[in-house]
Scaffold this active site. Structure first.
Site, PDB file in Angstrom:
ATOM      1  N   HIS A   1     -22.854  30.964 -17.149  1.00 36.71           N
ATOM      2  CA  HIS A   1     -24.091  30.359 -17.630  1.00 36.71           C
ATOM      3  C   HIS A   1     -25.309  30.736 -16.796  1.00 36.71           C
ATOM      4  CE1 HIS A   1     -21.230  27.851 -19.838  1.00 36.71           C
ATOM      5  NE2 HIS A   1     -22.202  27.717 -20.705  1.00 36.71           N
ATOM      6  N   GLY A   2     -25.099  31.131 -15.567  1.00 36.80           N
ATOM      7  CA  GLY A   2     -26.254  31.520 -14.765  1.00 36.80           C
ATOM      8  C   GLY A   2     -25.963  31.535 -13.285  1.00 36.80           C
TER       9      GLY A   2
END
Lengths: 328, 500
Positions: free
Chosen positions: B327-328
């Site tokens: 997701h990051g």
């Protein structure tokens, strides 16, 4: 053919739903939406039906000091009280020529309005304002000015069918212009960024340093034909010509004294050059330009932490006088 | 071009109309051109990356298929994995590891290659890069494992990679399921058109009316949790869980609906996840295409559950933490993944030890509440900009004061950002989230969503509505059309999952 027979009545049903939705919307949340995101439209509709002169401005028209002023009237009210014509303002905070042009375009051909006064705010030509965080809200608001059914305008807002740019992207554009757009000076003042880096007032914690920075960022630029604000004012001129409206631009005063004290005389000379360029441009186009750029002194300006065009009572009176003189 | 934009509303009918008008043999060319136009509309430069991924995986898959030795097959697989994950790493995680742009600034003017990379990275994370990278990686692995034969036509393979309905936010499809559907000769089917439009309408409702109206209410609270009350922080967290679901599920539904208009069935990505009784159950309902990807291409290759107990525990934690990193590049996502992983493990331990089985309405209810609590706690880290901010939110929610050190560090950051003191902001006053929500007309669509979710359960909107009589269906359509047109969020907020 079978498919068309199936689809056509359903498209008709959807069209009926949209029409009914428009009625429901106008009867329920439309007013609240206008109030929340396009309140200047209401002001415009009211003023257009009553006034001889429409006065387009952002906050400089009506901002006052409640601790120092005794006369709280706006500039337009002062003008209205002194001339035979009915002058009414169409104003709200942070709007600019990009909004004014849409509103002027909406003045009907049979309107009693014959004259239009528009504030020409020098700061609104700079990237600091063009890429302001408020710009999305302004662009969103302008969707309501489309001549479509109310629910369609609302839907277009939902689809972000306006110049919607993320705040991160706006910041990037602004920083890039400050970093790359050349200024007509010798190093280190070749760009806004390098000019701001010149330490005249010590480090960042010094309020004077912060204010000097604001002056450079907001006022140091060169005018190019690509400037969106320039295009907006050009369009206003064209719209007024087409509608046979008498047009006045009021170049608002800036605090040149403070600017010179905090930065230097070069900044003021750059600002004046740009202002002269604007004045010449619009006079040549047949606009009556009221040049109040250096009309006021430092003590007439209200804000002390940011360069703005908010004036104390005396300042507003001086500007009103200059407009009254021309209108009479 | 977002699905909920005017541009897309003009683009989609044009593509669909042309798709059904032109002969079958040209349809894939139309879709390829449309997909590249769709993706290039964000930034034309990003097309270079998707073309790069396409070319590398096209060549790698053919070479894997052709290779006679296992060594060569493996070598080409490694080439594909390294190039795909390399691009992902550079654009998504590089800044995180080297301390952002400032690292490059030292080199500006020093080396043309470094300058080029700097300017390219400034464009930000290419939209959907995590989605199409995972899709192409799955393809080469499937070819390596002999599950599918490689596509020999590079144009057709490019369409599989860039198929616009699911390009930027999934569902992450497998070659074996999507490829033949795209190229199959479809005939115009009213039933599919109807279902497609229904999904698009319902997807627009939950994305534009629910998610986009929540964002402006809760964003200020997550930016400055200290400025808001215990109640406001708690309500904002609950609203965020609704927002992220509505945002992502809505977008997925539109994608599924759009593909259906062209006769293609994409997989379901969500099945009422907040009705899950356990974390395991949640992950079988939430972002299903990603969960399946991690199961098939990470968990099972790591040995799955056919390993020692300790190794299995490690495998589970790896999968959840990698899912967080997907997701990051932020510790908040790692913590989010770890919370899910640890909770999953504790649930499985209880099941293994046969301490408790979720049977009976009461225990299921307890399971549901417990799962919601854990999911929301994890969302707090997911949404917060930093671990410190998440900590402040937790302190506010549980009515405790943050320790001085954390408070001061946050305060310093805020001070540096705004040149104002936090006391100054506090004295300025803030809005009340609960007033904005409970006194607002927007509560109506929120209640409508909850009602629909209760009706839908594990099914899908189009299937549920199908069973209703004609008049009731049209009342629902009418209501949805009205809500979408009159009550969509009007502020500019990008789709949350674009950043992933």
């Amino acid at each position: 053919m079978d498919m068309i027979k199936k689809i056509a009545p359903r498209i008709l049903m959807i069209a009926i739903i949209v029409v009914i939705s428009n009625f429901i919307y106008k009867a329920t949340t439309y007013e609240a939406d206008l109030e929340g995101s396009a309140n200047v439209l209401g002001k415009f509709e009211d003023a257009e039906s009553k006034a001889d002169v429409l006065y387009f401005s952002s906050s400089p028209n009506a901002t006052y000091s409640d601790w120092q002023d005794t006369d709280y009237r706006s500039i337009s009210q002062m003008v209205d009280d002194s001339v035979d014509l009915k002058v009414m303002s169409v104003d709200t905070g942070a709007i600019h020529a990009g909004v004014f042009k849409h509103l002027i375009h909406m003045i009907p051909s049979n309107s009693k309005v014959k004259k239009v006064i528009v504030h020409l705010n020098y700061r609104s030509f700079g990237q600091g304002w063009i890429q302001s965080e408020l710009e999305n809200a302004i662009q969103k608001e302008m969707v309501f000015y489309n001549n479509y059914p109310a629910i369609l305008n609302r839907y277009l807002q939902g689809l972000n069918a306006y110049d919607a740019v993320s705040s991160k992207e706006r910041e990037r554009i602004m920083l890039e212009s400050w970093e790359k757009e050349p200024l007509p000076f010798d190093p280190p003042r070749t760009t806004v960024k390098t000019w701001c880096a010149v330490e005249k007032w010590g480090d960042w914690t010094n309020p004077k340093r912060q204010l000097a920075d604001h002056y450079i960022k907001n006022f140091a630029f060169t005018l190019s034909e690509d400037n969106p604000r320039l295009k907006d004012y050009d369009e206003i001129v064209e719209i007024c010509k087409a509608k046979n409206l008498e047009l006045y631009f009021v170049i608002l005063p800036e605090n040149l004294e403070e600017g010179e004290a905090l930065v230097d005389a070069d900044l003021i000379s750059l600002m004046k050059d740009n202002k002269d360029q604007l004045k010449k441009r619009y006079e040549e186009k047949g606009v009556t330009v009221i040049d109040d750029f250096d009309l006021l002194n430092d003590e007439d300006f209200l804000e002390r932490t940011f360069p703005s065009e908010h004036y104390f009572e005396d300042g507003r009176k001086e500007i009103a006088k200059s407009i009254i003189k021309v209108l009479k | 071009m977002l699905f909920d934009s005017l541009e897309f509303l003009l683009f989609l009918p044009a593509v669909i109309l042309l798709y059904w008008i032109i002969p079958h043999k040209f349809r894939w060319l139309l879709l390829l051109a449309a997909s590249y136009f769709f993706y290039g509309s964000w930034k034309a430069e990003f097309l270079v990356l998707i073309m790069y991924s396409t070319i590398v995986d096209y060549i790698a898959a053919i070479q894997i298929d052709k290779a006679l030795s296992q060594f060569k097959k493996k070598a080409w697989l490694i080439v594909s994995l390294c190039s795909n994950f390399g691009v992902l790493f550079i654009f998504k995680y590089f800044n995180f590891f080297i301390g952002s742009r400032s690292f490059f600034q030292k080199f500006e003017g020093a080396h043309p290659k470094v300058e080029w990379l700097t300017s390219f990275l400034e464009y930000g994370i290419p939209v959907g890069i995590s989605f199409y990278t995972f899709q192409t990686v799955a393809y080469t692995i499937d070819v390596y494992q002999g599950k599918v034969k490689p596509e020999r036509n590079i144009g057709k393979f490019a369409l599989f990679v860039s198929y616009f309905p699911q390009l930027v936010a999934g569902p992450i499809e497998r070659f074996s399921k999507l490829h033949h559907q795209i190229f199959k000769k479809h005939t115009l089917d009213y039933d599919k058109l109807q279902k497609g439009f229904r999904l698009i309408l319902y997807g627009m409702f939950i994305k534009m009316v629910i998610a986009d109206n929540i964002a402006p209410i809760i964003d200020p609270v997550f930016d400055n949790p200290l400025l808001y009350s215990q109640g406001d922080n708690t309500i904002s967290l609950l609203l965020f869980s609704v927002q992220i679901y509505a945002d992502f599920h809505g977008y997925s539904l539109i994608a599924i609906g759009v593909a259906k208009l062209m006769g293609v069935n994409l997989m379901d990505n969500f099945r009422t996840p907040y009705f899950a009784f356990s974390i395991k159950d949640f992950w079988s309902r939430w972002h299903i295409s990603l969960s399946n990807w991690f199961r098939d291409y990470l968990y099972i290759p790591l040995g799955g559950n056919k390993v020692s107990y300790l190794r299995w525990v490690v495998n589970i934690l790896i999968v959840f933490i990698v899912s967080g990193i997907w997701h990051g590049a932020n510790f908040t996502f790692i913590i989010w993944g770890a919370i899910h992983g640890l909770m999953y493990l504790s649930e499985q331990m209880i099941v293994r030890a046969k301490i408790l089985e979720l049977k009976g309405a009461f225990l299921k209810g307890v399971g549901l509440i417990k799962t919601l609590f854990v999911i929301n706690l994890a969302w707090l880290f997911f949404r917060s900009d930093s671990v410190a901010k998440a900590y402040l939110s937790i302190c506010k929610m549980f009515g405790t004061e943050p320790t001085n050190e954390t408070y001061l560090s946050i305060r310093d950051v805020e001070h540096a950002k705004s040149h104002e003191s936090i006391e100054g902001i506090l004295s300025g006053g803030t809005f009340e989230v609960k007033t904005l929500v409970f006194d607002s007309i927007y509560l109506i669509p929120l209640l409508f969503l909850i009602g629909m979710e209760l009706l839908i359960q594990q099914k899908r909107f189009d299937g549920v509505v199908d069973k209703y009589p004609f008049w009731l269906r049209w009342i629902i359509y009418g209501l949805l059309i009205y809500l979408v047109m009159a009550m969509s969020g009007a502020d500019f907020y990008q789709f949350i999952y674009f950043q992933f």
